[in-house]
Scaffold this motif. Structure first.
Motif, short mmCIF file in Angstrom:
data_model
loop_
_atom_site.label_atom_id
_atom_site.label_comp_id
_atom_site.label_asym_id
_atom_site.label_seq_id
_atom_site.Cartn_x
_atom_site.Cartn_y
_atom_site.Cartn_z
N THR A 1 0.82 -1.22 0.00
CA THR A 1 0.00 0.00 0.00
C THR A 1 0.86 1.27 0.00
O THR A 1 0.34 2.35 -0.28
CB THR A 1 -0.92 0.03 1.23
OG1 THR A 1 -0.13 -0.08 2.43
CG2 THR A 1 -1.92 -1.12 1.18
N ASN B 1 -2.32 7.53 4.96
CA ASN B 1 -3.63 7.04 5.37
C ASN B 1 -4.40 6.52 4.15
O ASN B 1 -5.35 7.15 3.67
CB ASN B 1 -4.41 8.14 6.08
CG ASN B 1 -5.68 7.63 6.76
OD1 ASN B 1 -6.10 6.49 6.56
ND2 ASN B 1 -6.31 8.48 7.55
N TYR B 2 -3.97 5.36 3.64
CA TYR B 2 -4.57 4.81 2.42
C TYR B 2 -6.02 4.39 2.64
O TYR B 2 -6.83 4.37 1.69
CB TYR B 2 -3.73 3.65 1.89
CG TYR B 2 -3.70 2.44 2.77
CD1 TYR B 2 -4.64 1.41 2.62
CD2 TYR B 2 -2.75 2.30 3.77
CE1 TYR B 2 -4.62 0.29 3.44
CE2 TYR B 2 -2.71 1.19 4.58
CZ TYR B 2 -3.65 0.19 4.43
OH TYR B 2 -3.62 -0.92 5.23
N LYS B 3 -6.37 4.04 3.88
CA LYS B 3 -7.76 3.63 4.15
C LYS B 3 -8.72 4.78 3.95
O LYS B 3 -9.83 4.60 3.41
CB LYS B 3 -7.87 3.06 5.56
CG LYS B 3 -7.13 1.74 5.75
CD LYS B 3 -7.30 1.19 7.15
CE LYS B 3 -6.56 -0.13 7.30
NZ LYS B 3 -6.68 -0.67 8.67
N LEU B 4 -8.30 5.98 4.33
CA LEU B 4 -9.14 7.16 4.09
C LEU B 4 -9.24 7.45 2.60
O LEU B 4 -10.32 7.75 2.08
CB LEU B 4 -8.59 8.37 4.83
CG LEU B 4 -9.33 9.70 4.61
CD1 LEU B 4 -10.80 9.57 4.95
CD2 LEU B 4 -8.67 10.82 5.43
N THR B 5 -8.11 7.35 1.90
CA THR B 5 -8.13 7.55 0.44
C THR B 5 -9.10 6.59 -0.21
O THR B 5 -9.91 6.98 -1.07
CB THR B 5 -6.72 7.34 -0.14
OG1 THR B 5 -5.82 8.27 0.46
CG2 THR B 5 -6.72 7.55 -1.65
N HIS B 6 -9.06 5.32 0.18
CA HIS B 6 -9.95 4.31 -0.37
C HIS B 6 -11.41 4.64 -0.08
O HIS B 6 -12.27 4.56 -0.97
CB HIS B 6 -9.61 2.93 0.21
CG HIS B 6 -10.61 1.87 -0.15
ND1 HIS B 6 -11.69 1.57 0.67
CD2 HIS B 6 -10.72 1.06 -1.23
CE1 HIS B 6 -12.40 0.61 0.11
NE2 HIS B 6 -11.85 0.29 -1.03
N THR B 7 -11.70 5.02 1.16
CA THR B 7 -13.08 5.33 1.54
C THR B 7 -13.63 6.49 0.73
O THR B 7 -14.77 6.45 0.25
CB THR B 7 -13.16 5.67 3.04
OG1 THR B 7 -12.75 4.53 3.80
CG2 THR B 7 -14.57 6.06 3.45
N LYS C 1 -9.76 -0.21 -5.26
CA LYS C 1 -9.25 -1.50 -4.79
C LYS C 1 -7.73 -1.53 -4.81
O LYS C 1 -7.08 -2.06 -3.89
CB LYS C 1 -9.81 -2.63 -5.66
CG LYS C 1 -9.41 -4.02 -5.20
CD LYS C 1 -10.04 -5.08 -6.08
CE LYS C 1 -9.63 -6.49 -5.63
NZ LYS C 1 -10.23 -7.54 -6.52
N MET D 1 -5.96 -0.36 -1.81
CA MET D 1 -5.95 -1.29 -0.68
C MET D 1 -5.04 -2.50 -0.91
O MET D 1 -4.47 -3.04 0.05
CB MET D 1 -7.38 -1.78 -0.42
CG MET D 1 -8.34 -0.69 0.02
SD MET D 1 -7.95 0.01 1.64
CE MET D 1 -8.39 -1.36 2.70
#
Length: 275
Positions: free
Chosen positions: A205, A229-235, A248, A251
């Motif tokens: 990631t 903060n890749y999870k925020l980018t994904h969201t 995807k 992540m």
């Protein structure tokens, strides 16, 4: 149209190189934090283009970049946005998956940018050049001749050589391909620092950038990975009409397809990048 080339004169000290912010505000903020921690001034931070791209915050990314006051050249995306064009100008094969995805993310980005942001990118140069550790450096996006040309490590040296000859440079810093690499030959260096907006198809990631240094007058260069903060980018991407495949990738670190890659790079999908 004549090329606009910005000459920075002579640079010294650590110099941060990166490409492809791709509207990924979280990665950009993480990189700015790296620059501050390393004591690298904004004028020594240089982007190879495509500040705007696949992710969810194009306007916010442009604003953050402007506030940072770093340097950038035009990527193909900025050129197309400047011209009010209907596509990203990435040179994707018609009907390919990347072409189909671009018909989602490009109009999204186009719809989000303010007039002030369009005015900012319209003023970016085609290339940046400077002297560093007694070497001439030129920043290109794809290549000096074609902003959308995909140049990889496996690309024959003959295709790279003409860029050095035409720009009278010993170092070419390039972007566009999305993969970090270095290729040195005959006292010349082609350096792609990688991009910070998307993973490098290596199953991680984290994303990539590079730092030049001239300690004791000797040129050194090193690639680095960047966590953000890749999870925020994904969201944020998942809550838009952007391609779900790109969300995807944020992540998984794996590209949806490898259609732009030569056979050598295609075979390295999912493997750690060793530089």
């Amino acid at each position: 149209m004549d090329k606009k080339i910005e000459d920075l004169g002579k640079l010294s000290g650590k110099t941060l190189l990166f490409g492809g912010v791709y509207s990924n505000l979280q990665a950009l903020e993480a990189l700015i934090a790296v620059a501050q921690a390393e004591g690298i001034p904004a004028q020594n931070c240089i982007c190879t283009g495509d500040i705007v791209g696949y992710c969810a915050q194009p306007e916010e990314s442009i604003q953050a970049f402007q506030y940072w006051n770093a340097k950038s050249i035009l990527g193909n995306v900025e050129i197309q946005l400047r011209e009010g064009a209907e596509d990203c100008g990435c040179d994707f094969k018609k009907g390919s998956r990347c072409d189909g995805f671009s018909q989602l993310w490009y109009p999204y980005a186009q719809s989000k940018l303010s007039k002030n942001s369009i005015a900012f990118i319209s003023k970016l140069p085609d290339h940046i050049q400077f002297k560093y550790a007694n070497k001439q450096v030129c920043i290109v996006h794809g290549s000096y001749f074609n902003v959308s040309e995909f140049i990889f490590k496996s690309t024959p040296w003959t295709r790279k050589l003409s860029n050095f000859e035409t720009t009278k440079s010993e170092i070419i810093i390039a972007g566009h391909s999305g993969l970090p690499f270095q290729h040195a030959k005959n006292n010349h260096l082609w350096l792609n620092p990688g991009v910070i907006g998307m993973p490098a198809n290596d199953g991680n990631t984290s994303v990539w950038y590079a730092i030049l240094d001239d300690k004791d007058g000797i040129l050194t260069y090193r690639h680095h990975t960047l966590n953000y903060n890749y999870k925020l980018t994904h969201t944020l991407m998942a809550n838009t009409l952007l391609p779900s495949a790109y969300a995807k990738t944020i992540m998984t670190g794996i590209w949806d397809n490898t259609e732009i890659l030569p056979a050598t790079e295609r075979g390295l999908q999912g493997f750690d990048i060793l530089i």
